[in-house]
Design a protein around this motif. Structure first.
Motif, PDB file in Angstrom:
ATOM      1  N   MET A  71      77.076  10.664  27.901  1.00  0.00           N
ATOM      2  CA  MET A  71      77.901  10.590  28.012  1.00  0.00           C
ATOM      3  C   MET A  71      79.133  11.493  28.504  1.00  0.00           C
ATOM      4  N   ASP A  72      78.981  11.744  29.333  1.00  0.00           N
ATOM      5  CA  ASP A  72      79.384  13.083  30.366  1.00  0.00           C
ATOM      6  C   ASP A  72      80.695  13.028  31.510  1.00  0.00           C
ATOM      7  N   GLY A  73      81.865  13.524  31.145  1.00  0.00           N
ATOM      8  CA  GLY A  73      82.599  13.755  32.295  1.00  0.00           C
ATOM      9  C   GLY A  73      84.121  13.540  31.571  1.00  0.00           C
ATOM     10  N   ASN A  74      83.822  13.911  30.262  1.00  0.00           N
ATOM     11  CA  ASN A  74      85.796  13.229  29.483  1.00  0.00           C
ATOM     12  C   ASN A  74      86.209  14.498  30.549  1.00  0.00           C
ATOM     13  N   GLY A  75      86.324  15.832  30.091  1.00  0.00           N
ATOM     14  CA  GLY A  75      86.527  16.854  29.924  1.00  0.00           C
ATOM     15  C   GLY A  75      87.267  17.067  31.590  1.00  0.00           C
ATOM     16  N   ARG A  76      86.985  16.626  32.706  1.00  0.00           N
ATOM     17  CA  ARG A  76      86.745  16.264  33.955  1.00  0.00           C
ATOM     18  C   ARG A  76      87.288  15.088  34.844  1.00  0.00           C
TER      19      ARG A  76
ATOM     20  N   ARG B 245      92.155  17.700  27.479  1.00  0.00           N
ATOM     21  CA  ARG B 245      90.341  17.667  27.427  1.00  0.00           C
ATOM     22  C   ARG B 245      90.212  16.500  26.020  1.00  0.00           C
TER      23      ARG B 245
ATOM     24  N   HIS C 288      89.236  13.004  25.858  1.00  0.00           N
ATOM     25  CA  HIS C 288      87.698  12.898  24.837  1.00  0.00           C
ATOM     26  C   HIS C 288      87.655  11.216  23.965  1.00  0.00           C
TER      27      HIS C 288
ATOM     28  N   ALA D 155      77.233  11.975  21.772  1.00  0.00           N
ATOM     29  CA  ALA D 155      77.642  12.434  21.175  1.00  0.00           C
ATOM     30  C   ALA D 155      78.442  13.872  21.466  1.00  0.00           C
TER      31      ALA D 155
ATOM     32  N   ASN E  64      77.370  22.244  21.677  1.00  0.00           N
ATOM     33  CA  ASN E  64      79.070  21.977  22.774  1.00  0.00           C
ATOM     34  C   ASN E  64      79.550  22.825  21.177  1.00  0.00           C
TER      35      ASN E  64
ATOM     36  N   ARG F  96      82.247  25.431  23.194  1.00  0.00           N
ATOM     37  CA  ARG F  96      83.672  25.149  22.994  1.00  0.00           C
ATOM     38  C   ARG F  96      84.147  25.494  22.456  1.00  0.00           C
TER      39      ARG F  96
ATOM     40  N   GLU G  92      89.180  22.486  20.813  1.00  0.00           N
ATOM     41  CA  GLU G  92      88.279  21.148  21.097  1.00  0.00           C
ATOM     42  C   GLU G  92      86.979  20.745  20.073  1.00  0.00           C
TER      43      GLU G  92
ATOM     44  N   LEU H 286      86.425  16.805  17.980  1.00  0.00           N
ATOM     45  CA  LEU H 286      85.374  16.151  18.313  1.00  0.00           C
ATOM     46  C   LEU H 286      84.901  15.859  16.611  1.00  0.00           C
TER      47      LEU H 286
HETATM   48  C1  IPE Z   1      81.289  15.035  27.657  1.00  0.00           C
HETATM   49  O1  IPE Z   1      82.549  14.668  28.329  1.00  0.00           O
HETATM   50  C2  IPE Z   1      81.568  14.580  25.997  1.00  0.00           C
HETATM   51  C3  IPE Z   1      81.021  15.903  25.244  1.00  0.00           C
HETATM   52  C4  IPE Z   1      80.082  16.823  26.113  1.00  0.00           C
HETATM   53  C5  IPE Z   1      81.595  15.801  23.949  1.00  0.00           C
HETATM   54  P1  IPE Z   1      82.349  17.251  28.367  1.00  0.00           P
HETATM   55  O2  IPE Z   1      83.596  17.184  27.547  1.00  0.00           O
HETATM   56  O3  IPE Z   1      81.441  17.695  29.074  1.00  0.00           O
HETATM   57  O4  IPE Z   1      83.211  16.760  29.981  1.00  0.00           O
HETATM   58  P2  IPE Z   1      82.988  17.472  31.203  1.00  0.00           P
HETATM   59  O5  IPE Z   1      81.895  17.485  31.738  1.00  0.00           O
HETATM   60  O6  IPE Z   1      83.964  18.587  30.990  1.00  0.00           O
HETATM   61  O7  IPE Z   1      84.274  17.130  32.310  1.00  0.00           O
END
Ligand code: IPE
Ligand code: IPE
Ligand code: MG
Length: 238
Positions: A17-22, A31, A35, A61, A66, A69, A73, A77
């Motif tokens: 599940m990637d891309g929450n931050g973008r 960010r 999530h 998840a 991770n 980070r 954040e 999480l």
């Molecule tokens: C995925 O989204 C969720 C986790 C890794 C916890 P990201 O947080 O990696 O989102 P991007 O890749 O920065 O957009």
């Protein structure tokens, strides 16, 4: 889509599940809000997978990488799954969904560990979808831990080295008793595995989409399953 009887529904689907931050950045949000939105989307996809009679859904998840980070954040999480279970636990129970969490629990806050143990206990007899959350999970760590435990069992004469086969090795992984992955989906356009289920995806079909995780709807999920249905899995044969 359920009426489509020609569809080949995978037994085990895994999702990075990637891309929450973008997604959050796109809307000028923090960010953490990305999530949060991602977690809400996860509920929809889990309920839908159950409806499609998929037997296992594993989602990535939080990875062992991770932790690198920013603290804010990471702190968020660690809290998010507690909120997620508080809000949706009853829903999962009503829908006959079994919850399992894989990964190392060593570095997790005690409150989270307690919550994980609780939801696993109260859903352990459910017979619908098994919903597996990979949290503080890293595949390389999993394989190294398995190797250490195998070594111990050999020393303790519980296992003979000649008896070690891939089938026995699997019994030492977090995913013990869970079949290998049929379909692996990664959202957000990244074309990599990022230390997820390396052993278990040996013969998975891979599906990558540019859609960011909070935008990944049941329609997108249908599209992935339809694509999977068309694949010709040969497992090394002809
Ligand atoms: C995925 O989204 C969720 C986790 C890794 C916890 P990201 O947080 O990696 O989102 P991007 O890749 O920065 O957009
Ligand atoms: C993989 O996403 C981990 C999760 C989805 C939990 P990342 O965003 O951490 O992966 P990389 O860093 O882009 O490879
Ligand atoms: Mg990412």
């Amino acid at each position: 889509m359920e009426q489509d009887s020609k569809l080949n529904i995978p037994t085990h689907v895994a999702i990075i599940m990637d891309g929450n931050g973008r997604w959050a950045k796109r809307y000028g949000l923090s960010r953490s809000m990305g999530h949060k939105k991602g977690a809400q989307n996860l509920l929809k996809i889990v309920l839908y997978a159950n409806k499609l009679k998929i037997k296992y859904l594993t989602v990535f998840a939080f990875s062992t990488e991770n932790w690198n980070r920013p603290k804010e954040e990471v702190d968020y999480l660690m809290k998010l799954p507690i909120e997620f279970f508080n809000e949706f636990e009853q829903r999962f129970r009503n829908e006959n969904i079994k919850i399992k969490v894989i990964g190392s629990r060593n570095d997790l806050p005690q409150e989270l560990v307690d919550k994980i143990e609780y939801v696993e206990e109260v859903t352990k007899d459910k017979t619908g979808l098994t919903f597996i959350i990979a949290f503080n999970y890293g595949s390389q760590l999993e394989i190294v831990e398995a190797t250490k435990n195998i070594y111990q069992d050999i020393i303790n004469k519980k296992l003979q080295i000649e008896g070690l086969t891939p089938q026995i090795f699997e019994q030492y992984l977090f995913t013990k008793d869970i079949p290998s992955v049929d379909l692996l989906i990664r959202t957000s356009g990244e074309l990599r595995i990022s230390n997820f289920l390396l052993w278990q995806i040996a013969y998975s079909e891979l599906y990558f989409t540019k859609t960011l995780w909070p935008d990944f709807s049941t329609r997108h999920f249908d599209k992935a399953i339809k694509e999977y249905s068309k694949r010709n899995r040969r497992f090394g044969a002809i």
